[in-house]
Scaffold this active site. Structure first.
Site, PDB file in Angstrom:
ATOM      1  N   HIS A 195       1.089  -2.170  11.294  1.00  0.00           N
ATOM      2  CA  HIS A 195       2.197  -3.013  11.753  1.00  0.00           C
ATOM      3  C   HIS A 195       2.727  -2.583  13.124  1.00  0.00           C
ATOM      4  CE1 HIS A 195       1.961  -5.016   7.967  1.00  0.00           C
ATOM      5  NE2 HIS A 195       2.067  -3.863   7.346  1.00  0.00           N
TER       6      HIS A 195
ATOM      7  N   ARG B 229      -9.592  -7.340   5.202  1.00  0.00           N
ATOM      8  CA  ARG B 229      -8.444  -6.825   5.954  1.00  0.00           C
ATOM      9  C   ARG B 229      -8.428  -5.296   5.958  1.00  0.00           C
ATOM     10  NH1 ARG B 229      -2.952  -5.471   4.463  1.00  0.00           N
ATOM     11  NH2 ARG B 229      -1.381  -6.141   5.997  1.00  0.00           N
TER      12      ARG B 229
ATOM     13  N   SER C 100       3.939  -6.015   3.110  1.00  0.00           N
ATOM     14  CA  SER C 100       2.677  -5.841   3.830  1.00  0.00           C
ATOM     15  C   SER C 100       1.523  -6.429   3.027  1.00  0.00           C
ATOM     16  CB  SER C 100       2.468  -4.350   4.126  1.00  0.00           C
ATOM     17  OG  SER C 100       1.331  -4.142   4.914  1.00  0.00           O
ATOM     18  N   LEU C 101       0.653  -5.593   2.491  1.00  0.00           N
ATOM     19  CA  LEU C 101      -0.447  -6.042   1.653  1.00  0.00           C
ATOM     20  C   LEU C 101       0.030  -6.978   0.548  1.00  0.00           C
ATOM     21  CD1 LEU C 101      -3.373  -5.703   0.446  1.00  0.00           C
ATOM     22  CD2 LEU C 101      -2.456  -3.705  -0.752  1.00  0.00           C
TER      23      LEU C 101
ATOM     24  N   GLN D  30       1.297 -10.592  11.176  1.00  0.00           N
ATOM     25  CA  GLN D  30       1.838  -9.588  10.261  1.00  0.00           C
ATOM     26  C   GLN D  30       1.187  -8.229  10.420  1.00  0.00           C
ATOM     27  OE1 GLN D  30       0.155  -8.259   7.097  1.00  0.00           O
ATOM     28  NE2 GLN D  30       1.573  -8.846   5.475  1.00  0.00           N
TER      29      GLN D  30
ATOM     30  N   GLN E  25       0.835  -1.191   0.000  1.00  0.00           N
ATOM     31  CA  GLN E  25       0.000   0.000   0.000  1.00  0.00           C
ATOM     32  C   GLN E  25       0.878   1.252   0.000  1.00  0.00           C
ATOM     33  OE1 GLN E  25      -3.164  -0.451   2.790  1.00  0.00           O
ATOM     34  NE2 GLN E  25      -3.663   1.716   2.868  1.00  0.00           N
TER      35      GLN E  25
END
Length: 312
Positions: free
Chosen positions: A199, A115, A90-91, A248, A10
């Site tokens: 995070h 999510r 991440s994503l 995560q 992202q």
């Protein structure tokens, strides 16, 4: 040619992404059309035009980015270009798991649509911040976070590459940690335009929501090595993929470690599946000289196809 696929996270999204791919490749169209059924907004219009200006909102960004990545992965697969290992920022980890056969494209889009909403919900009510810290090593930045922790939550959220770390948490604690980081030698501390403290432990409610949601999802064993954000490497046999994804969302992303590990796997090159070239920059700073190619457009696909043919 052995390739490692790196999937963007992202922040690299922009209106127009995928529009040329949609026109050029039936495989991309098929994925994007199918993804539309998994969300409650006009996904293609948001990617290609973003007339409502919502693409940067987490609940829209995440399914758009993953649909784009899955579509581009399908295009490359049709051309015989497949990964020998995968990772994502991440994503992007969800896209890497799709590339490894853990779940199909529609499931990936459905998961990240949930999510994104869960992360937005978890961020509500927090006066939070995230800040990029440039030019400081991990240890002194960790010490700065610990010294500021009496003001609230503040942790290193992203280990992107040498000299580029990101801290996140409660705003006052983040600002104090950044001030201490400058005293310790950081060159710059730049606030990031994000919609939540991603995070960090403040995302625990999102992790709990994902844990419940994953109970209804089937996860297949990956058919290639996948390097996980919260580990910076492949998982152990006893590690559960759903548990790692729950972890995560609320713990640090070790992207630098993942890139170093990718470089150890006997790959010939890395391919960043965009939009954007942020991960290519991380690779160049982490393993200088290791080949990396960013793929976002029809021209990029054609260039990669030529490269693979030339190199067997």
């Amino acid at each position: 040619m052995k390739l490692g696929f790196l999937y963007a996270g992202q922040g690299s999204q922009h209106p127009g992404m995928g529009a040329d791919l949609y026109e050029a490749y039936p495989a991309f169209r098929q994925v994007m059309d199918a993804a539309q059924a998994e969300v409650d907004f006009d996904l293609k219009r948001t990617c290609f035009e973003d007339p409502e200006g919502v693409l940067n909102q987490t609940r829209y960004t995440q399914p758009c980015m993953v649909a784009f990545a899955a579509g581009l992965t399908a295009v490359l697969r049709e051309k015989g270009i497949v990964p020998s290992a995968a990772a994502g920022l991440s994503l992007g980890e969800y896209s890497s798991l799709h590339a490894a056969g853990v779940f199909d494209a529609r499931t990936a889009v459905r998961l990240v649509a949930f999510r994104g909403k869960a992360m937005e919900e978890a961020a509500k009510g927090h006066d939070s911040a995230m800040m990029a810290v440039l030019g400081l090593e991990r240890e002194p930045l960790q010490a700065a976070c610990e010294a500021a922790a009496d003001l609230g939550v503040v942790v290193i959220a992203n280990y992107n590459c040498p000299g580029q770390l990101v801290i996140g948490g409660d705003k006052t604690a983040v600002e104090q940690a950044a001030a201490l980081a400058k005293e310790k030698g950081a060159k710059r501390c730049m606030p990031l335009k994000v919609s939540g403290p991603f995070h960090t432990p403040l995302m625990k409610p999102a992790g709990e929501a994902l844990e419940r949601y994953f109970q209804g999802i089937s996860f297949v064993a990956p058919d290639i090595p996948v390097l996980f954000n919260c580990l910076g490497r492949e998982k152990e046999a006893e590690d559960s993929i759903p548990a790692l994804l729950v972890r995560q969302v609320q713990s640090s992303v070790f992207m630098e470690d993942s890139v170093r590990r990718m470089a150890e796997l006997g790959l010939d090159a890395l391919v960043e599946i965009g939009p954007g070239k942020a991960l290519s920059g991380f690779v160049k700073k982490t393993v200088p000289g290791f080949p990396v190619h960013a793929v976002e457009t029809v021209a990029d696909v054609e260039a990669l196809e030529r490269l693979v043919k030339e190199n067997g």
